[in-house]
Enzyme design. Structure first.
Site, PDB file in Angstrom:
ATOM      1  N   THR A 103       5.153  -7.799  -9.309  1.00 41.39           N
ATOM      2  CA  THR A 103       4.439  -8.029 -10.557  1.00 41.39           C
ATOM      3  C   THR A 103       5.385  -8.463 -11.672  1.00 41.39           C
ATOM      4  O   THR A 103       6.522  -8.021 -11.719  1.00 41.39           O
ATOM      5  CB  THR A 103       3.745  -6.717 -10.967  1.00 41.39           C
ATOM      6  OG1 THR A 103       2.888  -6.315  -9.915  1.00 41.39           O
ATOM      7  CG2 THR A 103       2.941  -6.883 -12.245  1.00 41.39           C
TER       8      THR A 103
ATOM      9  N   ARG B 269      -8.923  -5.757  -2.191  1.00 46.33           N
ATOM     10  CA  ARG B 269      -8.062  -4.809  -2.902  1.00 46.33           C
ATOM     11  C   ARG B 269      -7.623  -5.342  -4.270  1.00 46.33           C
ATOM     12  O   ARG B 269      -7.233  -6.494  -4.425  1.00 46.33           O
ATOM     13  CB  ARG B 269      -6.829  -4.508  -2.055  1.00 46.33           C
ATOM     14  CG  ARG B 269      -5.868  -3.477  -2.682  1.00 46.33           C
ATOM     15  CD  ARG B 269      -4.725  -4.115  -3.385  1.00 46.33           C
ATOM     16  NE  ARG B 269      -3.785  -3.114  -3.911  1.00 46.33           N
ATOM     17  CZ  ARG B 269      -2.769  -3.400  -4.696  1.00 46.33           C
ATOM     18  NH1 ARG B 269      -2.560  -4.649  -5.063  1.00 46.33           N
ATOM     19  NH2 ARG B 269      -1.967  -2.454  -5.142  1.00 46.33           N
TER      20      ARG B 269
ATOM     21  N   GLY C 180       4.833  -2.068  -9.358  1.00 48.96           N
ATOM     22  CA  GLY C 180       5.075  -1.118  -8.282  1.00 48.96           C
ATOM     23  C   GLY C 180       3.845  -0.925  -7.411  1.00 48.96           C
ATOM     24  O   GLY C 180       2.983  -1.803  -7.331  1.00 48.96           O
TER      25      GLY C 180
ATOM     26  N   GLY D 241       0.563  -0.136  -6.882  1.00 44.33           N
ATOM     27  CA  GLY D 241      -0.537  -0.060  -7.831  1.00 44.33           C
ATOM     28  C   GLY D 241      -1.461   1.127  -7.712  1.00 44.33           C
ATOM     29  O   GLY D 241      -1.932   1.665  -8.711  1.00 44.33           O
TER      30      GLY D 241
END
Length: 339
Positions: free
Chosen positions: A208, A236, A259, A261
């Site tokens: 991310t 997802r 990280g 999620g």
């Protein structure tokens, strides 16, 4: 007499130092956290990452230096990373189990508490621009899938063929994970269990990108953009487009997370930083550190960038590395990758 003059000079020097304006941090960015080890990084690749992070900081800084709004600084910084194949967002997005690139993004303005997000989009070149459009030009906070894409198209945002997002490195990563899944399935002879076999995410789950900016008016904006997890399936959605989980801003502090999620969602990680500051009366650095510690205790990993109204920045993470950087109001750049 000499002693008096000497003391006077010392006093004047101390006064000058006390009155010297602090070089506040005005923009912080991250490009993902995970098993990022120097021994696995070639000098050429590390240089490329650093240059991309530097460009993101400089583009966002130009906005603030010229008196622009934190919202636009965040957008400019994230666009650079979305347009780069090095980061898991936009052009460098990872692949789902079905071989698609599905992206999420969000943005939040601290001054007004307005927020916007998109989830599961496949044709919007810069998902962060779509999140901004949802925030500023709709009555909603989040749009998903085809509806978000239709809205983005009507807003005049650049729409691309899904093939634009395909990169060889990300495709190869998916193939490796699918092979591991196949091996695991072959070892499982229980058809019922096999149908629900846990699938591999590997370290591509950490990619991310995000930015938090503080402008000259004291307004804070935070934004986050991602391609999600390699091999994700069943529609997802992680924390990145969820306000309070992956992104949060008020005019006290701004947070963007990266990280695993699922853990950041359960921890309401981004908002929890602001809540700890307000109710526990701790600093932004302490709050960020406490939230990451809690995520680690839950079994998750990752990191976040935190920037408060005083220009104090922190980068707590519990992984081997996190692509991260900041720039101060004087233009001083800080970039780090490893622990």
């Amino acid at each position: 007499m000499k002693k008096v003059i000497g003391l006077a000079f010392i006093f004047l020097a101390m006064t000058a130092n006390a009155q010297k304006p602090k070089d506040k941090v005005v923009l912080v960015i991250h490009g993902g956290a995970g098993t990022i080890l120097k021994e696995n990084m070639s000098p050429e690749k590390e240089k490329a990452y650093r240059l991309a992070l530097q460009e993101a900081l400089q583009n966002g800084y130009k906005v603030i230096k010229n008196g622009g709004e934190s919202e636009d600084a965040v957008i400019e910084a994230i666009k650079v990373m979305e347009n780069s194949p090095f980061f898991n967002a936009g052009k460098g997005a990872v692949f789902t189990h079905e071989g698609k690139n599905e992206m999420d993004a969000s943005i939040m303005k601290g001054k007004t508490m307005q927020a916007g997000a998109v989830a599961g989009v496949t044709t919007i070149k810069n998902p962060i621009l779509a999140a901004k459009a949802v925030m500023n030009n709709s009555a909603h906070v989040m749009m998903a899938g085809m509806g978000a894409e239709e809205f983005a198209k009507k807003q005049g945002l650049e729409i691309v063929d899904p093939s634009y997002f395909k990169t060889e490195d990300r495709w190869n990563s998916l193939q490796k994970v699918l092979e591991k899944d196949k091996e695991k399935m072959e070892l499982d002879h229980d058809a019922k269990t096999q149908a629900y076999v846990p699938f591999n995410f590997v370290d591509e789950k950490f990619g991310t990108v995000g930015a938090v900016a503080l402008d000259v008016k004291g307004n804070i904006t935070a934004g986050t953009s991602t391609g999600g997890m390699t091999n994700k399936r069943y529609g997802r959605v992680g924390d990145s487009p969820i306000i309070g989980a992956g992104t949060y801003a008020n005019n006290e502090v701004g947070v963007s997370c990266t990280g695993w999620g699922e853990y950041f969602i359960k921890a309401i990680a981004a908002y929890d930083v602001a809540a700890l500051m307000k109710y526990k009366q701790v600093s932004s650095q302490e709050a960020g550190k406490e939230v990451i510690k809690k995520i680690g205790e839950m079994g998750g990993d990752g990191g976040m960038i935190v920037l408060d109204k005083n220009g104090q920045a922190s980068f707590p993470f519990n992984t081997a590395g996190m692509y991260r950087g900041s720039i101060t109001q004087s233009g001083k750049i800080f970039i780090e990758i490893y622990q």
